[in-house]
Design a protein around this motif. Structure first.
Motif, mmCIF file in Angstrom:
data_model
loop_
_atom_site.group_PDB
_atom_site.id
_atom_site.type_symbol
_atom_site.label_atom_id
_atom_site.label_comp_id
_atom_site.label_asym_id
_atom_site.label_seq_id
_atom_site.Cartn_x
_atom_site.Cartn_y
_atom_site.Cartn_z
ATOM 1 N N ARG A 188 0.832 -1.208 0.000
ATOM 2 C CA ARG A 188 0.000 0.000 0.000
ATOM 3 C C ARG A 188 0.867 1.259 0.000
ATOM 4 O O ARG A 188 0.593 2.216 -0.744
ATOM 5 N N GLU A 189 1.937 1.252 0.792
ATOM 6 C CA GLU A 189 2.821 2.412 0.834
ATOM 7 C C GLU A 189 3.582 2.579 -0.477
ATOM 8 O O GLU A 189 3.818 3.710 -0.934
ATOM 9 N N GLN A 190 3.968 1.477 -1.111
ATOM 10 C CA GLN A 190 4.660 1.564 -2.393
ATOM 11 C C GLN A 190 3.733 2.125 -3.475
ATOM 12 O O GLN A 190 4.169 2.945 -4.312
ATOM 13 N N ASN A 191 2.475 1.699 -3.481
ATOM 14 C CA ASN A 191 1.522 2.246 -4.463
ATOM 15 C C ASN A 191 1.290 3.735 -4.232
ATOM 16 O O ASN A 191 1.191 4.522 -5.191
ATOM 17 N N ARG A 192 1.204 4.118 -2.956
ATOM 18 C CA ARG A 192 1.012 5.536 -2.652
ATOM 19 C C ARG A 192 2.225 6.354 -3.097
ATOM 20 O O ARG A 192 2.077 7.466 -3.617
ATOM 21 N N ARG A 193 3.419 5.806 -2.920
ATOM 22 C CA ARG A 193 4.613 6.515 -3.355
ATOM 23 C C ARG A 193 4.643 6.670 -4.876
ATOM 24 O O ARG A 193 5.051 7.722 -5.403
ATOM 25 N N ARG A 194 4.210 5.645 -5.615
ATOM 26 C CA ARG A 194 4.173 5.748 -7.075
ATOM 27 C C ARG A 194 3.200 6.828 -7.505
ATOM 28 O O ARG A 194 3.477 7.603 -8.438
ATOM 29 N N GLN A 195 2.048 6.903 -6.866
ATOM 30 C CA GLN A 195 1.065 7.925 -7.229
ATOM 31 C C GLN A 195 1.607 9.322 -6.923
ATOM 32 O O GLN A 195 1.422 10.257 -7.723
ATOM 33 N N ASP A 196 2.277 9.454 -5.767
ATOM 34 C CA ASP A 196 2.839 10.762 -5.431
ATOM 35 C C ASP A 196 3.930 11.169 -6.427
ATOM 36 O O ASP A 196 4.001 12.339 -6.851
ATOM 37 N N ASN A 197 4.771 10.238 -6.820
ATOM 38 C CA ASN A 197 5.828 10.559 -7.784
ATOM 39 C C ASN A 197 5.255 10.885 -9.150
ATOM 40 O O ASN A 197 5.795 11.743 -9.872
ATOM 41 N N LEU B 156 8.230 18.374 -10.742
ATOM 42 C CA LEU B 156 9.014 18.268 -9.524
ATOM 43 C C LEU B 156 9.785 16.945 -9.512
ATOM 44 O O LEU B 156 9.356 15.951 -10.105
ATOM 45 N N PRO B 157 10.933 16.874 -8.818
ATOM 46 C CA PRO B 157 11.695 15.606 -8.741
ATOM 47 C C PRO B 157 10.935 14.590 -7.894
ATOM 48 O O PRO B 157 10.195 14.951 -6.968
ATOM 49 N N PRO B 158 11.129 13.299 -8.160
ATOM 50 C CA PRO B 158 10.428 12.267 -7.366
ATOM 51 C C PRO B 158 10.984 12.198 -5.950
ATOM 52 O O PRO B 158 12.127 12.580 -5.679
#
Length: 338
Positions: free
Chosen positions: A271-280, A288-290
């Motif tokens: 879940r945290e990895q998916n959220r990080r992909r969406q934020d990036n 903006l940089p990832p």
């Protein structure tokens, strides 16, 4: 609850050529009798523990003496019980040293019931022995139930080098399992056990064994001839096998609980990895940089308990496979399949 064995704070004496790999554990018959007596006195409560004393000679670990640890008194807390065991151990070693008896610590022993002995307490105690004394320290496990069936069950174990290397990190994670290639079969290393009698004891047993006369050896009990024996037709399940199946079901439930815990942690990570992909992805659209900060998650569950449960299930399956042959043969013939 299993009582932990205290660990001596002095190095164990190692004799001739200790660099030779350990291949055999040789136990005196008197030590076996003392261990069996102590474990029977504590039955049905498992976890009776004691100290093993002896000598390390080349590739053979000789166990020549032992003494039991006192049991915890009713209402006594764990700290007081551990302190009493430690004081008893030091007093016994000092007394044995004064009278010139073998007082070199080579390991400890523990009682078990139906092969149920794998626990984090056993691995922690054995880890302390192999770290504070030497890697040739062993634990002898005496199974009361198997011995009561007519076969003496006395097995010697020590932790494998891979498990010790992973256990030194404090917590066994998935990365540690992959790094050290650990499975449930790589926790303990079993060593062959030899039981030795002194020459005087062997001579005494030979004197006590009655020698039948020629007439007695040729005579036959006429009353036993032709008498039918219906015991082999009994289709009831062996209680030993029945109890192993019950323990196996409990072990599967424990394993399922551990897997649910690991699955919950894996879902949190996903879940945290998916959220990080969406934020990036959103930051990339804004130019903006990832984000490169590490994902913070609760501590990964310790895989030790899962390994121990898997090893215990494997132990139950081996015992069931060993004792189910006669029961399955009876049921197969009774079903009329032959």
């Amino acid at each position: 609850m299993v009582n932990a064995a205290p660990v001596p704070q002095v190095p164990a004496a190692t004799d001739i050529d200790s660099s030779t790999p350990l291949r055999t554990v040789r136990v005196d018959a008197l030590v076996v009798l003392k261990i069996v007596k102590h474990c029977r006195q504590n039955y049905p409560q498992p976890g009776a523990t004691g100290q093993l004393l002896g000598l390390d000679v080349k590739d053979v670990l000789e166990v020549t003496n032992s003494f039991s640890f006192p049991d915890a008194q009713e209402g006594e807390d764990a700290g007081s019980a551990a302190k009493a065991k430690t004081n008893h151990m030091h007093n016994m070693l000092a007394c044995l040293r004064d009278v010139g008896v073998d007082n070199n610590v080579v390991g400890w022993y523990q009682s078990a019931y139906l092969g149920t002995f794998l626990s984090s307490q056993l691995t922690d105690t054995q880890f302390a022995y192999q770290q504070q004394l030497n890697d040739r320290s062993i634990v002898l496990v005496h199974d009361l139930c198997t011995s009561n069936a007519g076969n003496l069950s006395l097995r010697a174990y020590r932790l494998t080098p891979n498990f010790i290397a992973a256990h030194k990190q404090g917590k066994i994670t998935a990365a540690q399992l992959h790094k050290h290639r650990l499975t449930h079969r790589d926790i303990l290393e079993e060593l062959p056990v030899e039981i030795r009698n002194s020459h005087l004891a062997t001579a005494l047993l030979a004197e006590l064994t009655p020698v039948p006369s020629a007439d007695e050896s040729l005579s036959l009990d006429q009353h036993s001839l032709g008498v039918p024996n219906f015991d082999s037709l009994d289709l009831s399940i062996d209680p030993y096998l029945d109890k192993n199946l019950d323990f196996l079901l409990e072990g599967v439930d424990d394993w399922s609980y551990e897997q649910n815990t690991l699955g919950y942690h894996a879902r949190q990570l996903q879940r945290e990895q998916n959220r990080r992909r969406q934020d990036n992805a959103a930051r990339a659209q804004q130019g903006l940089p990832p984000l490169d900060t590490p994902i913070t998650l609760p501590n990964e569950p310790n895989r030790l308990e899962s390994l121990l449960v898997s090893a215990q299930i494997d132990q139950y399956c081996s015992q069931i496979e060993e004792h189910s042959q006669s029961a399955m043969s009876k049921l197969y013939f009774a079903s009329g399949a032959v």
